[in-house]
Scaffold this active site. Structure first.
Site, short mmCIF file in Angstrom:
data_model
loop_
_atom_site.label_atom_id
_atom_site.label_comp_id
_atom_site.label_asym_id
_atom_site.label_seq_id
_atom_site.Cartn_x
_atom_site.Cartn_y
_atom_site.Cartn_z
N HIS A 214 -8.07 -5.04 -0.50
CA HIS A 214 -6.79 -4.39 -0.20
C HIS A 214 -6.02 -5.27 0.80
O HIS A 214 -5.71 -4.86 1.92
CB HIS A 214 -7.04 -3.00 0.37
CG HIS A 214 -5.82 -2.14 0.41
ND1 HIS A 214 -5.05 -1.87 -0.71
CD2 HIS A 214 -5.22 -1.50 1.44
CE1 HIS A 214 -4.04 -1.09 -0.36
NE2 HIS A 214 -4.12 -0.85 0.93
N SER B 35 0.84 -1.18 0.00
CA SER B 35 0.00 0.00 0.00
C SER B 35 0.89 1.25 0.00
O SER B 35 1.68 1.43 -0.92
CB SER B 35 -0.95 -0.03 1.20
OG SER B 35 -1.94 0.96 1.09
#
Length: 702
Positions: A666, A551
């Site tokens: 995610h 990320s």
């Protein structure tokens, strides 16, 4: 994040992919078409790349063993079933080989304390997924806080942040017929009472922010269709989001507020009184932490009315205004508040001192709050697992790099704790040592880092070493037990390093703000300084040093690969941001302007024009062959930046490996096997690059 902003990030939080808003692309970008996430052309490209890379990694003779070990650890049935306290019950969500999607189950506190709790299944997510032909992923349950019987189940299709909500009755163990049911959306919901919800979601055109989150809050009463919900609050489309929160403390005091997230780090708080809302006089930088002793608890991230940034503060709200401000705890210069939770009469806080965890219990009194430290092992990470508003019991977990997770039952009133469960070791830690060093960054700042390695390593630069960091969003990186990496890496002679670079929250708001926007180069300098310190100590060398991060940490990896390719031989770039000139137009990117800046601001654009990894790649760059991986169903960062980075490397004839999981959101995967596969692929890559005496040739780029 405890507030809605923490959910949007952290643990960075529509039935199909949202439409990507695409501004006019730079004329030099030939890969804009890969931003169409699920177009046939994009998915064909993904299939081709996956086939090429998996043919390398999954045919490596070590992959099968690494994957088998990773699955065994992930699906081990002697894991600690982490508890959730709901009324007089202990609940747990559990996945294993026989429950791929998982089961939500319950038992009594007395049974839970035994070695073999007697569980009763509340919801079988595998059966529900089969019946509804949907790959449901569990995103938690939000239970009405007074009766503690009715719960809203959050279910995600394949791991997206967007969820569907359904009402469940703990007493009957079944979905509530005709109960609350909210279709798929990115949404923030709270119980106002047993028959009323406050809901922020996609209400139709013009109700979602440019970051793809809701900014309109409505009251939905039991039995009402969604279209009859009454609006009570409206933010702005330029906001990050709006999120309602309803609190009840141990004495029955109630408070309902709406947090308007103006930016990722700046908010306004409104108290709800019927159809009216009133803005509270509070700092704009804060994190909601709970409600106790009729006080709203905030961690303030700026100096405010005599109190220092980073402090935990209680605010009594009366008549739609702040009636009183009380300091609960002010951290010192090397301390930070990591987690806060409330019990019947106390506030628990996890406080890190030089990146070492402590647990404290705070009690309200006539002259303010008093504190007692709960005795727990030193030099460890501490987490709050569960509390309940009508009990002083709290479950805490304790772990370190080499000591497996243990579960402790704490009494917040007495400030005592006892260990009740322990996870068996997942790898052989005999002969391993953990040390904490400091590196000096380019501007002279001392950057702490931990290293785990064999005590008998040779200080000749030959130790294969993995270096990890995050460096953003005020997220603290602490010493946690990484069972799979321990088995697949440490046990095989590798070393592991965790760097506490700026941008994180290890030392409070100032440590984070030092690396915001155009000041962000210090984050990248800090990481490089840790690598240089490891090399200077002759623990490792560039030939044996690999790095990884996800990320925002994936952005970190991209920058480090393009800025300092001389320092590492392997780079794993996970679910990353990489095209910073267009990140605001992709997925939830515009919500992070407070962290990275905006391309509409000339100075901020100028910084990223020279720093953004996608733009920084050069045809003649001498880069290590990276392993870039992401997930198709990530509706937060999205897969497109990783795709474009790989495509540009291919154009330039630069070696790389690329893999895109089709599920997982995610994260690494939507279930335990998918997550194990991601780790096994990555560890196969690192083993080939860093442990082999002679590295295999790079994968041909076709």
């Amino acid at each position: 994040m405890a507030s809605s902003r923490r959910g949007l990030l952290l643990a960075f939080l529509l039935a199909s992919f949202p439409t990507v808003s695409i501004a006019a692309p730079p004329p030099t970008d030939p890969y804009i078409w890969l931003e169409q996430i699920s177009s046939p052309e994009s998915l064909k490209w993904v299939e081709t790349e996956n086939t090429r890379s998996l043919a390398v990694l999954e045919t490596d003779p070590r992959y099968a063993g690494l994957y088998a070990d990773a699955v065994k650890i992930a699906e081990a049935t002697d894991r600690i079933p982490m508890p959730g306290q709901i009324g007089d019950q202990i609940t747990n969500f559990w996945q294993d080989a026989g429950h791929v999607h998982g089961i939500w189950r319950t038992t009594t506190p007395a049974s839970y304390a035994t070695a073999t709790p007697q569980w009763r299944t509340l919801l079988d997510l595998d059966a529900l997924s089969t019946a509804e032909k949907t790959g449901w992923v569990w995103k938690g349950a939000d239970c009405e806080p007074v009766g503690e019987r009715l719960c809203l189940l959050n279910l995600s299709n394949g791991g997206e942040d967007a969820t569907s909500l359904r009402e469940f009755d703990l007493g009957s163990g079944a979905m509530v017929q005709g109960g609350f049911a909210l279709p798929t959306s990115k949404q923030n919901v709270t119980w106002e009472n047993a028959d009323s919800l406050l809901v922020a979601r996609d209400w139709g055109p013009g109700t979602m922010t440019t970051s793809s989150y809701p900014f309109v809050v409505k009251r939905l009463r039991r039995g009402q269709p969604l279209e009859q919900a009454a609006e009570i609050f409206r933010g702005k489309p330029s906001d990050v989001s709006a999120s309602p929160n309803s609190f009840v403390d141990g004495q029955g005091h109630r408070l309902t507020v709406i947090e308007r997230g103006v930016t990722f780090f700046e908010s306004e708080l409104f108290v709800v009184d019927g159809q009216k809302t009133a803005k509270l006089d509070l700092p704009t930088k804060f994190r909601l932490q709970g409600f106790a002793a009729n006080q709203l608890l905030l961690r303030i991230d700026q100096d405010w009315k005599g109190l220092k940034a980073g402090s935990l503060v209680g605010y009594r709200i009366a008549g739609g205004k702040v009636a009183e401000q009380q300091l609960v705890f002010a951290p010192g210069p090397r301390q930070s508040i990591d987690e806060v939770a409330t019990t019947r009469d106390h506030v628990l806080a996890v406080i890190y001192d030089n990146v070492r965890g402590q647990a404290w219990s705070f009690a309200p009194g006539t002259s303010g709050w008093t504190a007692k430290r709960i005795p727990l092992p030193d030099n460890a990470s501490i987490g709050i697992v569960s509390t309940d508003r009508l009990s002083e019991d709290a479950y805490l977990n304790v772990q370190s790099f080499t000591v497996p997770t243990t579960l402790w039952l704490a009494d917040a009133a007495q400030a005592t704790a006892r260990e009740i469960k322990a996870m068996p070791p997942r790898y052989n830690a005999a002969g391993l040592v953990t040390e904490q060093f400091e590196a000096t960054s380019k501007d002279g700042t001392r950057i702490p880092y931990f290293i785990v390695h064999r005590a008998d390593i040779k200080y000749d630069g030959s130790t294969p070493t993995l270096l990890n960091a995050y460096g953003g969003f005020q997220v603290s990186e602490t010493p946690v037990y990484q069972a799979t990496r321990g088995k697949l890496w440490l046990e095989k002679g590798g070393a592991y390093v965790l760097a506490n670079i700026r941008g994180g929250g290890e030392f409070g708001p100032a440590w984070h703000e030092a690396g915001l926007k155009t000041k962000r180069q210090v984050v990248y300098d800090d990481f490089a300084a840790v690598a240089e310190d490891l090399i200077k100590r002759r623990i490792t060398s560039p030939r044996r040093l690999g790095i990884y991060g996800g990320s925002n940490g994936g952005l970190l990896m991209g920058v480090e690969m393009t800025q300092r390719p001389d320092l590492w031989h392997a780079v794993a770039i996970q679910i990353p941001l990489l095209d910073m000139l267009r990140y605001e137009q992709l997925s939830a990117g515009s919500s992070w302007v407070g962290e990275y800046g905006s391309m509409s601001v000339p100075a901020e654009r100028a910084f990223w024009e020279k720093t953004s990894p996608y733009q920084a790649l050069r045809r003649d760059g001498k880069y290590p062959e990276p392993f870039i991986w992401t997930t198709t169903k990530d509706d937060r960062v999205g897969p497109v930046q990783a795709r474009k980075f790989a495509a540009r490397m291919k154009e330039y004839g630069l070696p790389y490996l690329y893999w895109e999981n089709t599920e997982g959101g995610h994260a690494a995967g939507a279930n335990l096997k998918q997550a194990a596969r991601a780790v096994a692929l990555e560890m196969t890559y690192f083993t080939r690059k860093l442990m082999d005496p002679t590295e295999p040739p790079s994968t041909p780029v076709k």
